[in-house]
Design an enzyme around this catalytic site. Structure first.
Site, PDB file in Angstrom:
ATOM      1  N   SER A   1     132.114  37.786  37.573  1.00  8.68           N
ATOM      2  CA  SER A   1     132.119  36.399  38.039  1.00  8.68           C
ATOM      3  C   SER A   1     130.709  35.835  38.067  1.00  8.68           C
ATOM      4  CB  SER A   1     132.699  36.314  39.455  1.00  8.68           C
ATOM      5  OG  SER A   1     134.089  36.388  39.448  1.00  8.68           O
TER       6      SER A   1
ATOM      7  N   ASP B   1     119.611  45.692  24.111  1.00 10.83           N
ATOM      8  CA  ASP B   1     120.663  46.695  23.974  1.00 10.83           C
ATOM      9  C   ASP B   1     120.762  47.519  25.258  1.00 10.83           C
ATOM     10  OD1 ASP B   1     122.655  48.159  22.863  1.00 10.83           O
ATOM     11  OD2 ASP B   1     121.388  49.306  21.484  1.00 10.83           O
ATOM     12  N   ILE B   2     121.955  47.651  25.782  1.00 12.63           N
ATOM     13  CA  ILE B   2     122.184  48.417  27.010  1.00 12.63           C
ATOM     14  C   ILE B   2     122.746  49.788  26.623  1.00 12.63           C
ATOM     15  CG2 ILE B   2     123.321  48.470  29.258  1.00 12.63           C
ATOM     16  CD1 ILE B   2     121.334  46.157  28.863  1.00 12.63           C
TER      17      ILE B   2
ATOM     18  N   ASP C   1     129.538  30.130  41.410  1.00 10.59           N
ATOM     19  CA  ASP C   1     129.478  29.524  40.080  1.00 10.59           C
ATOM     20  C   ASP C   1     128.582  28.291  40.062  1.00 10.59           C
ATOM     21  OD1 ASP C   1     131.279  31.455  39.294  1.00 10.59           O
ATOM     22  OD2 ASP C   1     133.027  30.145  39.362  1.00 10.59           O
TER      23      ASP C   1
ATOM     24  N   GLU D   1     133.889  32.175  45.208  1.00 11.68           N
ATOM     25  CA  GLU D   1     133.825  32.007  43.752  1.00 11.68           C
ATOM     26  C   GLU D   1     133.179  30.688  43.357  1.00 11.68           C
ATOM     27  OE1 GLU D   1     133.451  32.811  40.331  1.00 11.68           O
ATOM     28  OE2 GLU D   1     134.938  34.232  41.064  1.00 11.68           O
TER      29      GLU D   1
END
Length: 644
Positions: free
Chosen positions: A559, A602-603, A314, A310
Site C-alpha cells: 500500500s 536490482d534487488i 496514500d 489507507e
C-alpha cells in the site's frame, strides 16, 4: 388429434434437443462456505433481477499488439494514444453477435420490447424474474447468508446454447461472489491492524500490514537529521534519497494524478496537516480534489486505522512527493452499499458502464442504491477523464474471480493504457499466499494449511503495473542495497493461473525460470513459463511514518509502494508535458526493455514466503518478489524524456 400429438412430440423433441445443446459457460471458482457463508434458501422465483448479457467484443485478440504499438519504446507509433471513440469503434461487438443473442432471448419467451441495448452496443439487459433466469440459464439461484447478517445471491454455474459461446462473454448476476463480509456495512466494526490483523474491506482487500505507534505526541518533530534513521522510519526525504527523486513540477494544470479509495475508508483533514507540519510544511491546508463516485462520501464519523489509515497514507505521500501537484481523490461507493474495482472504472470510462457488460450485483455496487439511506442517483459513468496516473492500494485473490470476469476487467486496463493512462496496483502483502495468508489445495480451492500459491487480482493482469515492496535492512542507510520486504509483510508475487504471459515479459520470466529455477513443483505454482508473472517493479514498503487519527504511526505494505511509484511517474509525465510530449501511459514494455535495465536498482536479497514454503527468492534480474527492482528516478526521467 393424431396430427396434434405428432406436433407436440416434435416440439418436445426440439425442446429436448435445445436443452441438450446447452453447455456450462461459467461456474463458481470458490465454495462460499469456506469463508463463512451458508446457502440458506432459494431465491423466490418471482423476484426481479437485473439480468445482463455481456457480448463478446471484436478484436480482443489484437489488444496486446495494439497496446504495444503505443507503449513499446521501439515502436514507431510510441505515445500516439487513442481517443475513446477509436476504442469503441475497434472493440464493439459484431452485428451477428447482437442478432444471435437477441434471437435466443426472444425465442425463450422474453418479449423484445423488454430488452435494453446499451448505447455502445456492448451488452443486452433485461429485468427478468428469477424463474425466467433459471429457465434461460438452466440453473438455480440461492441466497447465501453470513453470520454477520449480510446476504447475497447467485448460482453455482449456468449454461447457454453451445452455438452462443462465441457470442457471449459472461452473464450477470450469476456465479461471481464476494467471499468476505462487505465493508459497506458501517455497523460492522473493522479490525485494527495494531493487533497484527489484516484489514480487508470487501470487495477489495486492503494490502496493509501491522501498525505500530512511534510518537505519543501528535505534534512530534521529525528526527534532527532526516536520513539518519531511514531503516526505522521512512519519510519523504528518505524516499527522495533512496530513489534519486528530486523534481519540481511545472505542468500541474494539465497533468493529472488520481488516487482511488473505497468508502467507508477515507482521509481525515487534521491527519494530512499533522503529516505536512512535520514533513512538508508549505502544504498545510492542502486537500485533494474530490471526485465522488456513486454517491461516495468522505466520511469522518468512524475513525480508526481501518477507516483512515489507507487514505491518509496514500494522500500524504502522494502530495509530499509531487508538491505542488493536485491530486484527484476517486472516492468510490456510497456509505451503505460500497463499491468495487468496476465502479471506479465506470467513472473514468463511460463505455465501461455498459460496453464491458455492466456491473455485477454480487461483486460491484449497483446504483441507484435501493437500500435505505443509499445513493439514489444514477451510476457514475464517465464523470471524469481518466487521470494520466492512477494508484490503487487494494486487491483480492485471483482464485476468487471467474476467468471471464477477470479477463473483462483486465481488457479495460489495456484500453486505459491505449488512451495514455498508467495504472499502478499494489501486489499484496502475504508473499505467495493470498490475502490473510490463505493458500490453495490442488483443485485451487482455498483451504486451511494449503500449499498451492494463491496469486492476487487484479495485480496479475498483464495490462497494469504491479508494485511490490522492499525495505532498508536494519543498520543500513539509504546508500545501501535494499532487501525484499520481510518485516511485518512479504512482497506479493508469483504467477497467474488465468492470464497468459505478455510479450514484453517473456525474456525476463524465461530467464528467471531457467537461471534460477524455484525448488517447487508445478502443483505449487504455474511454472509453465507461459503465464503472466508479477510484480513488475517495487519500492520501499516498510516503516512509513503516517499521520493517522491524530498521531504519527508506522505503516507497512505494498500500500505504501504503489502511491510512491505512481508519484514518480506523475513527475515523469510532468517533464514530458513540459517538453511538448505526451504522457507515458502503460510503462511495462519500457521498463522490461534492455534500454531501461540500468534505470532500476536490482534487488537480490530477501524472499516472499507463504503457503508453508520460503516462497520465491530475490535474485539478479527480474524475479517474482521485487520485479525489475526499485526505480532510479533520475535515470528513468532521462530515458523517458529521450523518447518521442
Amino acid at each position: 388429434m393424431r396430427a396434434l400429438l405428432k406436433l407436440l412430440v416434435s416440439a418436445g423433441i426440439a425442446c429436448a434437443a435445445a436443452l441438450n445443446s446447452h453447455v456450462v459457460h461459467e461456474k463458481r471458482t470458490l465454495d462460499p462456505t469456506f469463508s463463512g457463508w451458508v446457502q440458506s434458501r432459494r431465491l423466490p422465483s418471482s423476484q426481479v433481477i437485473p439480468l445482463r448479457v455481456g457480448l463478446q467484443q471484436r478484436n480482443l485478440h489484437q489488444l496486446e499488439d495494439l497496446l504495444m504499438s503505443v507503449a513499446h519504446p521501439e515502436s514507431p507509433t510510441y505515445g500516439q494514444h487513442w481517443s475513446p471513440a477509436q476504442i469503441v469503434d475497434m472493440f464493439a461487438p459484431a452485428e451477428d453477435t447482437i442478432r444471435a443473442v437477441k434471437s435466443w432471448l426472444v425465442g425463450a419467451g422474453i418479449d423484445e420490447d423488454r430488452l435494453k441495448m446499451s448505447v455502445s452496443r456492448g451488452w443486452i439487459g433485461v429485468n427478468a424474474t428469477v424463474g425466467e433466469a433459471e429457465r434461460l440459464l438452466q440453473t438455480e439461484y440461492h441466497v447465501y447468508t453470513h453470520e454477520s447478517g449480510a446476504e447475497q445471491y447467485g448460482c453455482h454455474s449456468y449454461s447457454i446454447p453451445s452455438d452462443l459461446t462465441e457470442h457471449i462473454d459472461l452473464i450477470k448476476p450469476t456465479v461471481h461472489f464476494t467471499h468476505r463480509v462487505a465493508a459497506r456495512d458501517p455497523k460492522v466494526k473493522r479490525r485494527d491492524t495494531t493487533a497484527g490483523a489484516v484489514n480487508r474491506p470487501v470487495p477489495m482487500v486492503k494490502t496493509k500490514g501491522q501498525l505500530s505507534k512511534i510518537h505519543g505526541n501528535a505534534q512530534a518533530s521529525p528526527a534532527a537529521s532526516p536520513l539518519d534513521t531511514c531503516d526505522q522510519e521512512i519519510t519523504p526525504d528518505c524516499l527522495r534519497a533512496l530513489y534519486n527523486f528530486e523534481f519540481k513540477p511545472t505542468r500541474t494544470k494539465v497533468n493529472t494524478f488520481g488516487i482511488v479509495e473505497f468508502t467507508p475508508q477515507s482521509f481525515l483533514a487534521p491527519d494530512l496537516d499533522l503529516f505536512f507540519t512535520n514533513f512538508s510544511p508549505d502544504q498545510v491546508g492542502t486537500r485533494p480534489i474530490p471526485v465522488l463516485i456513486d454517491g461516495a462520501v468522505v466520511q469522518t464519523t468512524n475513525q480508526s486505522f481501518g477507516f483512515n489509515g489507507e487514505s491518509d497514507l496514500d494522500l500524504q505521500y502522494g502530495f509530499a512527493l509531487t508538491n505542488p501537484q493536485p491530486i484527484h481523490l476517486l472516492q468510490t461507493g456510497d456509505i451503505v452499499e460500497g463499491a468495487s474495482f468496476d465502479n471506479w472504472l465506470d467513472a473514468v470510462d463511460g463505455t465501461f458502464c455498459t460496453f464491458e457488460g455492466g456491473d455485477d450485483p454480487t461483486q460491484d455496487g449497483i446504483y441507484p442504491d435501493p437500500l435505505k439511506g443509499g445513493f439514489k442517483g444514477p451510476e457514475s459513468c464517465g464523470i471524469i477523464p481518466p487521470p494520466h496516473t492512477i494508484s490503487i492500494s487494494y486487491g483480492q485473490d485471483e482464485s476468487g474471480v471467474t476467468v471471464a470476469y477477470a479477463n473483462r476487467q483486465c481488457a479495460e486496463y489495456a484500453k486505459l493504457g491505449l488512451v495514455g493512462t498508467s495504472v499502478f496496483y499494489s501486489s499484496g502483502d502475504d508473499g505467495v499466499a493470498g490475502n490473510g495468508g490463505v493458500c490453495l489445495n490442488a483443485q485451487h480451492q482455498p483451504v486451511d494449511n494449503g500449499t498451492v500459491f494463491n496469486p492476487s487480482f487484479p495485480g496479475g493482469c498483464p495490462f497494469l503495473t504491479s508494485v511490490g515492496a522492499t525495505q532498508i535492512l536494519s543498520g543500513n542507510t539509504v546508500n545501501d542495497p535494499e532487501s525484499a520486504c520481510e518485516e511485518v509483510i512479504f512482497s506479493g508475487g508469483g504467477f497467474s493461473n488465468i492470464f497468459p504471459i505478455p510479450s514484453y515479459q517473456k525474456n525476463a520470466v524465461t530467464g528467471f525460470l531457467k537461471n534460477h529455477p524455484p525448488p517447487f513443483t508445478n502443483g505449487q505454482f504455474n511454472n509453465s513459463g507461459t503465464v503472466r508473472a508479477f510484480p513488475d517493479l517495487s519500492a520501499n514498503g516498510a516503516f512509513y511514518v503516517v499521520g493517522v487519527d491524530g498521531e504519527l504511526e508506522l505503516v507497512f505494505g505494498t500500500s505504501c509502494s504503489a502511491p510512491v511509484t505512481a508519484s514518480m511517474f506523475t513527475m515523469i509525465n510532468d517533464a514530458r508535458l513540459a517538453a511538448g510530449k505526451r504522457t507515458v501511459g502503460f510503462i511495462n514494455p519500457a521498463i522490461y526493455s534492455d534500454a531501461f535495465k540500468d534505470a532500476f536498482n536490482d534487488i537480490t536479497i530477501g524472499g516472499n514466503q507463504g503457503c508453508n514454503s520460503p516462497g520465491f527468492t530475490s535474485t539478479t534480474g527480474w524475479d517474482p518478489v521485487t520485479g525489475v527492482g526499485t526505480p532510479n528516478f533520475g535515470k528513468l526521467l532521462k530515458l523517458f524524456l529521450a523518447m518521442p
